[in-house]
Design a protein around this motif. Structure first.
Motif, PDB file in Angstrom:
ATOM      1  N   ILE A 131      30.962 -59.291  25.572  1.00 18.49           N
ATOM      2  CA  ILE A 131      32.370 -59.461  25.957  1.00 18.49           C
ATOM      3  C   ILE A 131      32.815 -60.879  25.610  1.00 18.49           C
ATOM      4  CG2 ILE A 131      33.939 -59.660  27.933  1.00 18.49           C
ATOM      5  CD1 ILE A 131      32.501 -57.394  29.262  1.00 18.49           C
ATOM      6  N   PHE A 132      31.887 -61.827  25.831  1.00 15.79           N
ATOM      7  CA  PHE A 132      32.253 -63.232  25.624  1.00 15.79           C
ATOM      8  C   PHE A 132      31.772 -63.789  24.300  1.00 15.79           C
ATOM      9  CE2 PHE A 132      31.843 -62.422  30.182  1.00 15.79           C
ATOM     10  CZ  PHE A 132      33.147 -62.683  30.565  1.00 15.79           C
ATOM     11  N   LYS A 133      30.585 -63.316  23.858  1.00 14.67           N
ATOM     12  CA  LYS A 133      29.980 -63.964  22.694  1.00 14.67           C
ATOM     13  C   LYS A 133      29.766 -63.030  21.511  1.00 14.67           C
ATOM     14  CE  LYS A 133      28.873 -67.975  24.729  1.00 14.67           C
ATOM     15  NZ  LYS A 133      28.630 -69.312  24.291  1.00 14.67           N
ATOM     16  N   GLY A 134      30.178 -61.795  21.650  1.00 13.64           N
ATOM     17  CA  GLY A 134      29.921 -60.836  20.579  1.00 13.64           C
ATOM     18  C   GLY A 134      30.659 -61.210  19.294  1.00 13.64           C
ATOM     19  N   ARG A 135      30.198 -60.606  18.191  1.00  8.78           N
ATOM     20  CA  ARG A 135      30.851 -60.825  16.904  1.00  8.78           C
ATOM     21  C   ARG A 135      32.283 -60.317  17.009  1.00  8.78           C
ATOM     22  NH1 ARG A 135      30.188 -57.600  12.254  1.00  8.78           N
ATOM     23  NH2 ARG A 135      28.907 -56.245  13.541  1.00  8.78           N
ATOM     24  N   LYS A 136      33.215 -61.139  16.505  1.00  5.25           N
ATOM     25  CA  LYS A 136      34.623 -60.764  16.664  1.00  5.25           C
ATOM     26  C   LYS A 136      35.024 -59.647  15.715  1.00  5.25           C
ATOM     27  CE  LYS A 136      36.995 -64.581  18.773  1.00  5.25           C
ATOM     28  NZ  LYS A 136      37.413 -65.944  18.592  1.00  5.25           N
ATOM     29  N   VAL A 137      35.912 -58.794  16.188  1.00  6.38           N
ATOM     30  CA  VAL A 137      36.482 -57.762  15.329  1.00  6.38           C
ATOM     31  C   VAL A 137      37.587 -58.422  14.515  1.00  6.38           C
ATOM     32  CG1 VAL A 137      37.750 -55.589  15.291  1.00  6.38           C
ATOM     33  CG2 VAL A 137      35.978 -55.961  16.985  1.00  6.38           C
TER      34      VAL A 137
ATOM     35  N   LEU B  64      29.389 -55.014  20.103  1.00  5.45           N
ATOM     36  CA  LEU B  64      28.114 -55.177  20.791  1.00  5.45           C
ATOM     37  C   LEU B  64      27.071 -55.557  19.756  1.00  5.45           C
ATOM     38  CD1 LEU B  64      28.519 -52.051  23.008  1.00  5.45           C
ATOM     39  CD2 LEU B  64      27.922 -54.270  23.926  1.00  5.45           C
ATOM     40  N   ASN B  65      26.010 -56.210  20.222  1.00  7.92           N
ATOM     41  CA  ASN B  65      24.948 -56.596  19.296  1.00  7.92           C
ATOM     42  C   ASN B  65      24.212 -55.357  18.801  1.00  7.92           C
ATOM     43  OD1 ASN B  65      22.021 -57.185  18.706  1.00  7.92           O
ATOM     44  ND2 ASN B  65      22.901 -59.235  18.697  1.00  7.92           N
ATOM     45  N   ASN B  66      24.139 -55.225  17.465  1.00 11.73           N
ATOM     46  CA  ASN B  66      23.581 -54.012  16.876  1.00 11.73           C
ATOM     47  C   ASN B  66      22.088 -53.844  17.117  1.00 11.73           C
ATOM     48  OD1 ASN B  66      25.466 -52.379  15.824  1.00 11.73           O
ATOM     49  ND2 ASN B  66      25.511 -53.320  13.800  1.00 11.73           N
TER      50      ASN B  66
ATOM     51  N   TRP C 278      34.025 -47.564  21.240  1.00  7.80           N
ATOM     52  CA  TRP C 278      35.329 -48.130  21.603  1.00  7.80           C
ATOM     53  C   TRP C 278      35.241 -49.538  22.183  1.00  7.80           C
ATOM     54  CZ3 TRP C 278      35.165 -42.636  21.995  1.00  7.80           C
ATOM     55  CH2 TRP C 278      36.070 -41.991  21.141  1.00  7.80           C
ATOM     56  N   PHE C 279      34.026 -50.085  22.257  1.00  7.78           N
ATOM     57  CA  PHE C 279      33.902 -51.467  22.733  1.00  7.78           C
ATOM     58  C   PHE C 279      34.770 -52.418  21.906  1.00  7.78           C
ATOM     59  CE2 PHE C 279      31.933 -55.612  23.283  1.00  7.78           C
ATOM     60  CZ  PHE C 279      31.691 -55.666  24.640  1.00  7.78           C
ATOM     61  N   PRO C 280      34.775 -52.290  20.560  1.00  5.75           N
ATOM     62  CA  PRO C 280      35.632 -53.180  19.769  1.00  5.75           C
ATOM     63  C   PRO C 280      37.110 -53.078  20.168  1.00  5.75           C
ATOM     64  CG  PRO C 280      34.117 -52.014  18.340  1.00  5.75           C
ATOM     65  CD  PRO C 280      33.970 -51.402  19.696  1.00  5.75           C
ATOM     66  N   LYS C 281      37.534 -51.884  20.573  1.00  6.03           N
ATOM     67  CA  LYS C 281      38.933 -51.738  21.005  1.00  6.03           C
ATOM     68  C   LYS C 281      39.140 -52.338  22.385  1.00  6.03           C
ATOM     69  CE  LYS C 281      42.588 -51.096  19.966  1.00  6.03           C
ATOM     70  NZ  LYS C 281      43.042 -51.609  18.676  1.00  6.03           N
TER      71      LYS C 281
ATOM     72  N   PRO D 243      47.222 -53.367  17.941  1.00  5.00           N
ATOM     73  CA  PRO D 243      46.593 -54.652  17.615  1.00  5.00           C
ATOM     74  C   PRO D 243      45.147 -54.700  18.092  1.00  5.00           C
ATOM     75  CG  PRO D 243      48.691 -54.977  18.722  1.00  5.00           C
ATOM     76  CD  PRO D 243      48.428 -53.517  18.730  1.00  5.00           C
ATOM     77  N   ILE D 244      44.370 -55.638  17.551  1.00  8.80           N
ATOM     78  CA  ILE D 244      42.956 -55.724  17.909  1.00  8.80           C
ATOM     79  C   ILE D 244      42.786 -55.895  19.416  1.00  8.80           C
ATOM     80  CG2 ILE D 244      40.877 -57.137  17.647  1.00  8.80           C
ATOM     81  CD1 ILE D 244      41.782 -57.593  14.732  1.00  8.80           C
TER      82      ILE D 244
END
Lengths: 607, 360
Positions: A542-548, A466-468, A457-460, A564-565
């Motif tokens: 939170i700040f630099k992760g790949r955007k959803v 998060l970095n895979n 749920w981090f993307p939500k 919404p995202i």
């Protein structure tokens, strides 16, 4: 109705009768830093506050275990660095017995209550309940905010106990009197214990405010069409968790209040026939029962382990199903077994007291009830495994943690069958077997559930991933490390090795595991370092992760992915979507997944 | 801070940095390769790792057992009759749970591997099946009935009343040590009251000296002597906080609770000397370990049990003086107990009592 049905496909579309929600939005933009990030009443922000506070406690609690593991692993060595961290508690780089017991006690208290109850339930009940049942927020956002701030205050009070002259409480997280009642019996039972009780009382308040909110929200605020049997299993699990907490935490508080009276008001609830060698005095108390506290404590204490475990079970069910691209197997059986576990949780507390002098007949009743829990647990495990069967599995980090959870739950659950049987408990009680059992099933497994939830749920939460790579390293090191640490400990338990000893070298019966203890301490440090990496990954992402970029990155059926995202306060900009089906239509009629918002097609096959 | 600490921290920081750089780079690579391809690759790797984890894990379980089983108590016979029952129960439980463990772990990891994502496969829509669910409700239920049945059968035997001929011993826990008491010739423990405890006048248990039965009681902190093949009933007390009489070799355990007397009984099967041979450890002792957190000296709260032959017990018992002599005599020399001069006569008397007790 038909108007609504159109809307569900396009939640962004707004209609004229949505004016009040527009107002809501205007209000949203007027939020100040304080109302948005500090005294927020948005359930999503409160969830993040719980999560981050829980993470801080998690690091502190983990660090404590690393420090005392140094002592157990290397009892004959000194570590000058410890003196710099702990000062007089580690004179010359060797931690004192006082400090050792304080660390063990705090490690337990912090992880059980502040991380795995506050941090786990607080985070995911807050975050997921409104989003998954289709509500704009909790039933009472204000009480919800108070719930966090009571948790925060409890944290501050608990933390302050580390800095008092006589040290924090050091009598074990179960706080059995008379040890916890008498300052003369242990320095930690002086001011440290008063702070501990205060912090725990505040924590109970927080937990009740949260729990009542979760229950009323789930019962009253489900969106149109969301019947109880269409709820995702996460919500069922969080609902039962809240019920357990609301019914059992007050009993714990009553136990603590009686303890407070015994400490300061001269009462004898728990005290009787005591002579203090340190003061050479017999105490005036007579007629109390030390065992009474254990009944009150474990009446919470046992439901507490399910308060910790059920949310993890719920999230794991959800993530396993989503990533197997298959419905959860036996939804009703899963709900039924959660219910059975919740009921049985209240009926087994005395299995912690088989050797306390409990009436053997009473003990046998508790044996039967305790082992009954294995049946719903077995149903859950086999249903999870069947969910994987003939799936099309994606190993996202969340999914790996879910599989890890099932593996650990099996391992730790099976050793519960040993301990719940009073005959074996006589031998294994308070040995390392118990330590191994509950660390695997309640500690590590619940942490796996929590990680599973965070990765899923981090993307939500933050609109980023998060970095895979770090996530996979995190999973594999933690999984291997958990088994390396706790599996061999069962053997120490079978050797009768007692818990809570800081040095075994003077014992002829228990000194044969010093090499194992060194090994375990080393692995524990590595696993702890990897958790720090996870924390770094969390904050960095939170700040630099790949955007959803898509609204529904996992291809899920549940409602939170229709928002919404980055949902604002109120979650859905338009009308709240309506629900037409259960939460697990994955792989039905050749379709990858069917969202809960999609009306049932008359041609659709029945399940 | 020492140089080693700085060095270790530096290594840790470097490790973090490298991992982080690789992690970031792999994210870019996956974007370059295309998300789909990157996903398929990592999915394959993780599926393989899961099944590898299963195989290595099961080997690890075997290896761990080989390494550590010999150091557990299970490697030697239990030193009491109850202990033997507990060991039997342990093996029944290990058999049932061990089978379940291997079966479910294999299914879990094997299915994870076998049904890993593939373009060709469609997930099978399988929401429920009542027959399967009935199967895995009833089979565990039956297995549990077996475990509960055996468990309670042994439990009632272990917690039942001690036989009439049992040797009576009292043990009292205090921070941080154990006090043992034997009734004297009269085979009755004298009365005690915690407010009478007076350590400076060697009355550690608060015995009431006016009670005749207390005057011949033997109080010692040296060791608890019990007799091979004779049941022993241990009456357990605590003087301050909760302790626990943990007897690992006998597989017995019972809390010592202030204000609430508890008890246990068992029959020791091997003398300390025999156990030295059985375990191959010439320093072997039956140690009493406190198994309930009792304060900062908890880890050193050790007691000793000496299991001896009846003859040895009689000898030991004959050498013990009632506590009354130490506690009262120096203060009040007029009120002595019957002369201790004739030791041989006394030894014979004690020996007679004990052998009479043994015959019962």
């Amino acid at each position: 109705m038909s108007d609504g049905a159109v809307l569900h496909g396009h939640p962004e579309v707004r209609t004229t009768h949505e004016v009040h929600h527009d107002e809501h939005h205007v209000h949203h933009h007027q939020e100040t830093f304080i109302t948005k990030y500090v005294f927020s009443q948005d359930h999503k922000m409160i969830a993040k506050q719980f999560l981050i506070t829980g993470m801080i406690w998690g690091v502190l609690g983990g660090l404590m275990s690393v420090i005392f593991r140094l002592q157990i692993g290397y009892p004959d060595q000194s570590f000058p660095i410890l003196e710099q961290i702990l000062g007089r508690w580690a004179k010359g780089g060797k931690i004192t017995a006082d400090a050792y017991y304080a660390l063990v006690t705090m490690h337990g208290t912090v992880l059980v209550f502040f991380v795995l109850t506050g941090g786990l339930s607080g985070t995911f009940a807050n975050f997921l309940i409104p989003l998954q049942i289709g509500a704009r927020d909790m039933a009472s956002p204000f009480l919800n905010m108070l719930s966090y701030w009571f948790f925060f205050t409890a944290s501050i009070v608990m933390l302050s106990s580390f800095f008092v002259q006589t040290g924090p409480f050091s009598g074990g997280w179960t706080a059995y009197p008379p040890l916890s009642a008498l300052g003369d019996a242990s320095p930690g039972s002086k001011t440290g214990m008063d702070l501990w009780i205060t912090a725990m009382a505040l924590f109970v308040v927080s937990s009740l405010l949260g729990g009542l909110n979760y229950i009323s929200t789930v019962l009253n605020m489900r969106t149109k069409g969301m019947s109880m049997t269409r709820l995702p299993l996460t919500i069922w699990a969080l609902f039962f968790t809240a019920v357990l907490g609301v019914l059992s935490f007050p009993v714990l508080l009553s136990g603590f209040i009686l303890l407070l009276f015994d400490r300061h008001a001269g009462t004898s609830f728990y005290l009787s026939d005591i002579y203090m060698a340190s003061t050479q005095q017999a105490l005036p108390n007579e007629g109390g029962s030390a065992i009474l506290f254990q009944h009150l404590f474990w009446f919470l204490g046992h439901p507490e382990v399910y308060i910790i475990l059920l949310p993890a079970m719920g999230m794991v069910s959800e993530v396993l199903s989503t990533n197997s691209r298959k419905p959860i197997f036996g939804y009703m059986a899963m709900v039924g077994s959660l219910f059975a576990i919740a009921i049985l949780a209240f009926l087994v507390w005395a299995h912690h007291m088989f050797v306390s002098g409990l009436n053997p007949f009473l003990g046998s009743v508790f044996v039967l009830l305790t082992l009954l829990i294995a049946i719903p647990s077995a149903i859950k495990v086999f249903n999870w495994i069947t969910t994987l069967w003939r799936g099309n599995i994606r190993f996202t980090p969340g999914m790996l943690f879910a599989i890890g959870f099932v593996s650990l739950f099996i391992s730790g659950g099976l050793t519960g069958i040993f301990l719940g049987n009073s005959t074996l408990d006589i031998h294994l009680h308070d040995t390392y077997f118990v330590v191994a059992h509950f660390h695997i099933v309640m500690g590590v497994a619940s942490f796996f559930g929590m990680f599973c939830g965070i990765y899923h749920w981090f993307p939500k939460m933050y609109g980023r991933y998060l970095n895979n790579t770090m996530a996979y390293i995190h999973f594999w090191v933690t999984m291997i490390g958990a088994y390396l640490i706790f599996w061999p400990l069962h053997y120490a338990g079978l050797a009768g090795m007692p818990r809570r000893y800081l040095d075994y070298s003077s014992w002829e019966s228990f000194n044969q595991f010093s090499d194992l203890n060194k090994f375990i301490s080393t692995v524990a440090m590595i696993v702890f370092a990897v958790q720090l990496m996870f924390i770094f990954n969390f904050f960095y992402s939170i700040f630099k992760g790949r955007k959803v970029v898509t609204q529904n990155p996992w291809g899920s059926t549940t409602l939170e992915w229709t928002a919404p995202i980055r949902p604002g306060h109120g979650n859905w900009p338009g009308e709240i979507p309506e629900v037409h089906r259960w939460a697990y239509d994955y792989g039905k009629d050749g379709r990858e997944f069917i969202p809960q918002t999609e009306p049932v097609n008359p041609d659709e096959s029945k399940h | 801070m020492s140089t080693t600490a700085i060095f270790l921290l530096a290594i840790l920081a470097l490790g973090f940095l490298i991992t982080f750089q690789i992690a970031k780079a792999s994210e870019y690579v996956s974007i370059l390769k295309g998300e789909k391809k990157a996903f398929e690759q990592t999915n394959k790797i993780n599926a393989f790792l899961l099944v590898a984890f299963l195989v290595l894990g099961l080997i690890g379980v075997y290896w761990c057992n080989k390494l550590y089983f010999g150091r557990t108590l299970m490697a030697f016979p239990a030193a009491s009759d109850h202990g033997e029952q507990i060991d039997k129960m342990m093996y029944i439980t290990i058999a049932i749970t061990g089978f379940t463990f291997v079966l479910t772990q294999i299914l879990l990891f094997w299915f994870s591997f076998k049904y890993q994502h593939s373009e060709k496969r469609k997930a099978y829509y399988y929401p429920h099946n009542t027959n399967w669910e009935i199967l895995w409700t009833t089979v565990p239920a039956i297995a549990l009935c077996v475990l509960v049945g055996f468990g309670l059968y042994y439990w009632y035997q272990i917690t039942g009343d001690a036989p009439k001929n049992a040797l009576q011993v009292e043990i009292t826990g205090k921070q941080f040590g154990w006090i043992y008491r034997y009734p004297g010739k009269d085979n009755t423990f004298g009365k005690k009251y915690f407010r009478n405890i007076d350590e400076t006048n060697s009355n550690d248990l608060g015995l009431i000296w006016d009670d005749k039965a207390a005057q011949d009681d033997i109080v010692t902190t040296e060791a608890m002597y019990i007799i091979k093949d004779q049941p022993v009933r241990i009456n357990i007390f605590s003087r301050d906080v909760i302790h626990d009489v943990g007897l690992a070799h006998f597989r017995m355990k019972m809390d010592a609770v202030p204000g609430t007397p508890t008890t246990m009984y068992f029959t020791p099967k091997y003398t300390t000397e025999e156990m030295k041979k059985i375990t191959g450890n010439k320093n072997f002792e039956y140690e009493i370990a406190c198994d309930q957190m009792c304060g900062n000296g908890h880890y050193g709260m050790k007691g000793l049990i000496k299991v001896v032959t009846p003859a040895e017990f009689v000898l030991w018992r004959a050498k013990q003086k009632p506590k009354y002599t130490d506690a009262v005599k120096p203060k009040d020399p007029g009120q002595t107990i019957p002369a201790t001069g004739d030791t041989t006569q006394k030894t014979v008397a004690v020996a007679n009592t004990v052998s009479a007790a043994l015959k019962n």
